[in-house]
Design an enzyme around this catalytic site. Structure first.
Site, PDB file in Angstrom:
ATOM      1  N   GLU A 292       0.831  -1.214   0.072  1.00 24.95           N
ATOM      2  CA  GLU A 292      -0.065  -0.016   0.036  1.00 24.95           C
ATOM      3  C   GLU A 292       0.960   1.416   0.017  1.00 24.95           C
ATOM      4  O   GLU A 292       0.639   2.320  -0.709  1.00 24.95           O
ATOM      5  CB  GLU A 292      -0.994  -0.045   1.422  1.00 24.95           C
ATOM      6  CG  GLU A 292      -1.929   1.176   1.346  1.00 24.95           C
ATOM      7  CD  GLU A 292      -2.888   0.912   2.631  1.00 24.95           C
ATOM      8  OE1 GLU A 292      -2.664   0.209   3.639  1.00 24.95           O
ATOM      9  OE2 GLU A 292      -3.884   1.749   2.690  1.00 24.95           O
ATOM     10  N   CYS A 309      -2.364  -0.377  13.126  1.00 16.57           N
ATOM     11  CA  CYS A 309      -2.292  -1.713  14.101  1.00 16.57           C
ATOM     12  C   CYS A 309      -3.055  -1.421  15.537  1.00 16.57           C
ATOM     13  O   CYS A 309      -3.130  -2.489  16.433  1.00 16.57           O
ATOM     14  CB  CYS A 309      -0.839  -2.093  14.157  1.00 16.57           C
ATOM     15  SG  CYS A 309      -0.399  -2.922  12.453  1.00 16.57           S
ATOM     16  N   SER A 329      -4.139   3.775   6.657  1.00 12.80           N
ATOM     17  CA  SER A 329      -3.795   2.532   6.039  1.00 12.80           C
ATOM     18  C   SER A 329      -5.179   1.938   6.137  1.00 12.80           C
ATOM     19  O   SER A 329      -5.790   1.478   6.983  1.00 12.80           O
ATOM     20  CB  SER A 329      -2.672   1.623   6.624  1.00 12.80           C
ATOM     21  OG  SER A 329      -2.787   0.380   6.126  1.00 12.80           O
ATOM     22  N   LYS A 368      -8.108  -3.823  22.464  1.00 16.48           N
ATOM     23  CA  LYS A 368      -8.575  -4.898  21.337  1.00 16.48           C
ATOM     24  C   LYS A 368      -9.873  -5.523  21.560  1.00 16.48           C
ATOM     25  O   LYS A 368     -10.458  -6.402  20.589  1.00 16.48           O
ATOM     26  CB  LYS A 368      -7.280  -5.955  21.341  1.00 16.48           C
ATOM     27  CG  LYS A 368      -5.830  -5.725  20.870  1.00 16.48           C
ATOM     28  CD  LYS A 368      -5.909  -5.915  19.308  1.00 16.48           C
ATOM     29  CE  LYS A 368      -4.562  -5.222  18.697  1.00 16.48           C
ATOM     30  NZ  LYS A 368      -4.898  -4.854  17.161  1.00 16.48           N
ATOM     31  N   GLU A 371     -11.765  -3.517  19.332  1.00  6.96           N
ATOM     32  CA  GLU A 371     -11.629  -3.977  17.991  1.00  6.96           C
ATOM     33  C   GLU A 371     -12.448  -5.148  17.597  1.00  6.96           C
ATOM     34  O   GLU A 371     -12.923  -4.993  16.534  1.00  6.96           O
ATOM     35  CB  GLU A 371     -10.174  -4.148  17.845  1.00  6.96           C
ATOM     36  CG  GLU A 371      -9.624  -4.495  16.276  1.00  6.96           C
ATOM     37  CD  GLU A 371      -8.193  -4.806  15.976  1.00  6.96           C
ATOM     38  OE1 GLU A 371      -7.348  -4.221  16.720  1.00  6.96           O
ATOM     39  OE2 GLU A 371      -7.949  -5.503  15.302  1.00  6.96           O
ATOM     40  N   GLU A 376     -16.858  -3.200  11.552  1.00 10.92           N
ATOM     41  CA  GLU A 376     -15.882  -3.168  10.262  1.00 10.92           C
ATOM     42  C   GLU A 376     -15.050  -4.442  10.233  1.00 10.92           C
ATOM     43  O   GLU A 376     -14.304  -4.906   9.040  1.00 10.92           O
ATOM     44  CB  GLU A 376     -14.762  -2.131  10.226  1.00 10.92           C
ATOM     45  CG  GLU A 376     -15.566  -0.423  10.279  1.00 10.92           C
ATOM     46  CD  GLU A 376     -15.669  -0.160  11.714  1.00 10.92           C
ATOM     47  OE1 GLU A 376     -15.556  -0.888  12.759  1.00 10.92           O
ATOM     48  OE2 GLU A 376     -15.713   1.038  12.029  1.00 10.92           O
ATOM     49  N   CYS A 515       3.359  -2.171  22.239  1.00 11.43           N
ATOM     50  CA  CYS A 515       2.600  -3.075  22.866  1.00 11.43           C
ATOM     51  C   CYS A 515       3.286  -3.449  24.015  1.00 11.43           C
ATOM     52  O   CYS A 515       2.596  -4.363  25.201  1.00 11.43           O
ATOM     53  CB  CYS A 515       2.358  -4.109  22.115  1.00 11.43           C
ATOM     54  SG  CYS A 515       1.587  -3.675  20.529  1.00 11.43           S
TER      55      CYS A 515
END
Ligand code: SF4
Ligand code: SF4
Ligand code: SF4
Length: 587
Positions: A292, A309, A329, A368, A371, A376, A515
């Site tokens: 990308e 991320c 992205s 997360k 997420e 989506e 992380c």
């Protein structure tokens, strides 16, 4: 009394601490001097990384000639000071402070997640609190369980304000504050909104520093256990790159020890049907993201490319910088890519109906959980991820299952989604996504590999790391890796101001250091620990036989047999997504 705004031009001074003469710098607080000399002063509200509030008063000390005890965290040493850190008077004051906190506290330690690792409990033990001297009404506020990720229990809050300061000074989100006065005081979101309704990005940094059980993750280990016990469900699990170098700390391993093999054994013994390495998903992310990046540069499309991320960062951007969404992205995170591949490619190869799969992710991150719940991140009607356990939840689950990580043998991740590279492993440290993507971007444009794979300009725990990387004689890529949302805000403001540094590629991680310091990792905020965890990941990268994502043979087979080419329609269907302004969303 000095304040934290004192100019940092230091001058040596002579002091006495507990009758011991010392020569120290006058830019140090009494607490810092004590710690440097091995003298323990208890603290509750204090943290190295934030401005001292002096709100808990547990760190008070006596200074001869001062009318009353002073908080050691916010009082600077001065020439001739005679300080007593543990006199009978000070001990009595600290005991009363703890007794008052306990008197207004919901003392259900046996049911509390922090039982055995609670700073208030520790102090109650040290000051020998054995009865309720101060009886009276206790605060009765409702639990806030509105969020997918974070639970707030105001009845266990001791109003230390660590969470407020971290949210303000480290993350610049300003999602919470102390409101009301006296007995009614409470930490809450603006206008009394619930966590779900607020601008909280669920990064969990406040949870890592909370001294009590007032802040915690929403624990879904029971749901995971039920799925494992259901004979009709295939329960797969993937483990994020950073976990193998952090989880060992809670089982007596030295900081930074890689316990991958033991972790796989533990997960298999706990009943998971297949154990995968999220590093595979990271390699996949790198291939799609590097592709990308090169496309956007060579086809004169929207730049800079901003990595996606980190779910806390995505939520922050959606709330506060929605105008920057076109730069993001479209690549999903490694967790979501891997989940999508498990429920399609792996399911097909194993001849399993995708709807029978319950996909669990072990993540360093509380966001997360949010997420995993995003609309989506669903393919063919199935969520990419069904449940997320943080490192802390997994630690509790392993202990509950009666496993001693130290004595377990090593096992390997399951193939083919267990093959991994050094490039994917360094995702766990800030700058790692960028370094891994640049290694593959170089290969994409030059059809050969970088001579030196280490891109050291984007390593380290600094909050903002800028680099210029020459991909070809004609193409130098301007990069910046930022971690911590306060630093993300600086970079976002630069982009809004017209991208004066002409960035092509930006990596942002919500948690300071990445992380390895995620909101779901073992508690604490010791910078030395974060550094050692990062070093462990870079050392592992050097030890990998394959250090480039595009050389992961299992990923190569995935493209050859299933996804076809980089950026194909199949890849876009499973591995890419789009984000929307929070103002246009239901939650
Ligand atoms: S926060 Fe600490 S003192 Fe309070 S109930 Fe939990 S373990 Fe007990
Ligand atoms: S929620 Fe935790 S960190 Fe925040 S003020 Fe209360 S006790 Fe302190
Ligand atoms: S989770 Fe992050 S954004 Fe939310 S209150 Fe805590 S520190 Fe602030």
């Amino acid at each position: 009394m000095a304040t934290s705004t004192k100019l940092l031009i230091s001058k040596p001074v002579n002091i006495w601490m507990n009758d011991e003469p010392m020569k120290v710098e006058d830019t140090q607080t009494i607490l810092q001097v004590a710690r440097n000399h091995g003298i323990h002063i208890p603290t509750l509200c204090y943290l190295d990384e934030i401005t001292p509030t002096g709100s808990c008063r547990i760190c008070v000390v006596e200074v001869e000639g001062f009318p009353r005890p002073v908080p050691s965290c916010s009082t600077f040493v001065k020439e001739g000071m005679k300080i007593h850190t543990n006199s009978p008077k000070i001990q009595a004051i600290r005991k009363v402070i703890v007794e008052l906190l306990v008197a207004n506290h919901e003392m259900d330690c046996l049911y509390c997640e922090r039982n055995g690792e609670c700073e208030l409990q520790d102090l109650a033990k040290i000051y020998n609190i054995r009865d309720h001297r101060f009886l009276g009404s206790k605060r009765q506020n409702p639990l806030d369980q509105t969020s997918m990720a974070l639970v707030r229990d105001p009845n266990k809050c001791i109003l230390c304000q660590r969470c407020v300061k971290v949210c303000d000074e480290v993350q610049s989100v300003h999602a919470i504050d102390v409101t009301k006065r006296g007995f009614e005081s409470i930490v809450t979101s603006a206008f009394g909104k619930t966590i779900h309704e607020s601008s909280c990005v669920l990064c969990g940094q406040c949870v890592r520093v909370c001294p009590t059980g007032a802040l915690k993750e929403r624990d879904v280990s029971t749901e995971v256990r039920e799925a494992i016990d259901d004979p009709n469900t295939i329960v797969t699990v993937q483990v994020a790159p950073s976990i193998s170098v952090t989880i060992g700390e809670e089982f007596g391993f030295p900081i930074g020890t890689d316990v991958s093999g033991k972790l796989v054994t533990a997960l298999k013994r706990m009943g998971f049907d297949a154990v995968f390495d999220t590093v595979f998903g990271a390699d996949l992310t790198i291939l799609e993201e590097a592709n990308e990046l090169i496309k956007r540069i060579t086809e004169n499309k929207t730049l800079p490319l901003i990595s996606t991320c980190s779910p806390g960062w995505i939520k922050f951007m959606e709330h506060e910088y929605a105008d920057l969404i076109p730069y993001m992205s479209t690549c999903k995170s490694p967790m979501s890519m891997q989940g999508a591949i498990i429920k399609s490619y792996w399911a097909k190869n194993q001849q399993i109906m995708p709807k029978r799969i319950f996909q669990v992710a072990i993540m360093p991150c509380m966001a997360k959980k949010f997420e995993a719940d995003r609309s989506e991140l669903v393919n063919d009607g199935l969520p990419n991820t069904d449940a997320v356990l943080t490192t802390r939840e997994l630690i509790r689950a392993i202990k509950k299952f009666g496993l001693d990580l130290k004595s377990l043998p090593d096992s390997k991740y399951d193939d083919p989604l267990g093959e991994s590279t050094g490039a994917g492993k360094i995702f766990g440290a800030s700058g790692g996504v960028m370094e891994a993507a640049l290694r593959t971007a170089y290969w994409l444009v030059n059809k050969k590999n970088l001579e030196h794979l280490e891109i050291t300009q984007v390593r380290g725990i600094e909050g903002i790391k800028r680099a210029k990387i020459q991909l070809t004689p004609e193409l130098t890529v301007n990069c910046v890796a930022a971690s911590g949302l306060k630093n993300a805000r600086i970079i976002c403001d630069e982009i809004r101001a017209g991208n004066p540094n002409n960035y092509h590629f930006i990596e942002i991680m919500a948690c300071p250091g990445g992380c390895i310091n995620g909101g779901g990792q073992p508690r604490g905020m010791d910078l030395e620990v974060i550094k050692q965890r990062a070093q462990a990941l870079y050392k592992l990268d050097e030890q990998y036989t394959i250090r480039l994502s595009h050389e992961n043979t299992a990923v190569q087979r995935l493209y050859a047999n299933f996804l076809k080419t980089l950026g194909s329609n199949e890849a876009h269907h499973l591995l890419h997504t789009h984000y929307y302004p929070r103002s246009e969303r239901r939650h």
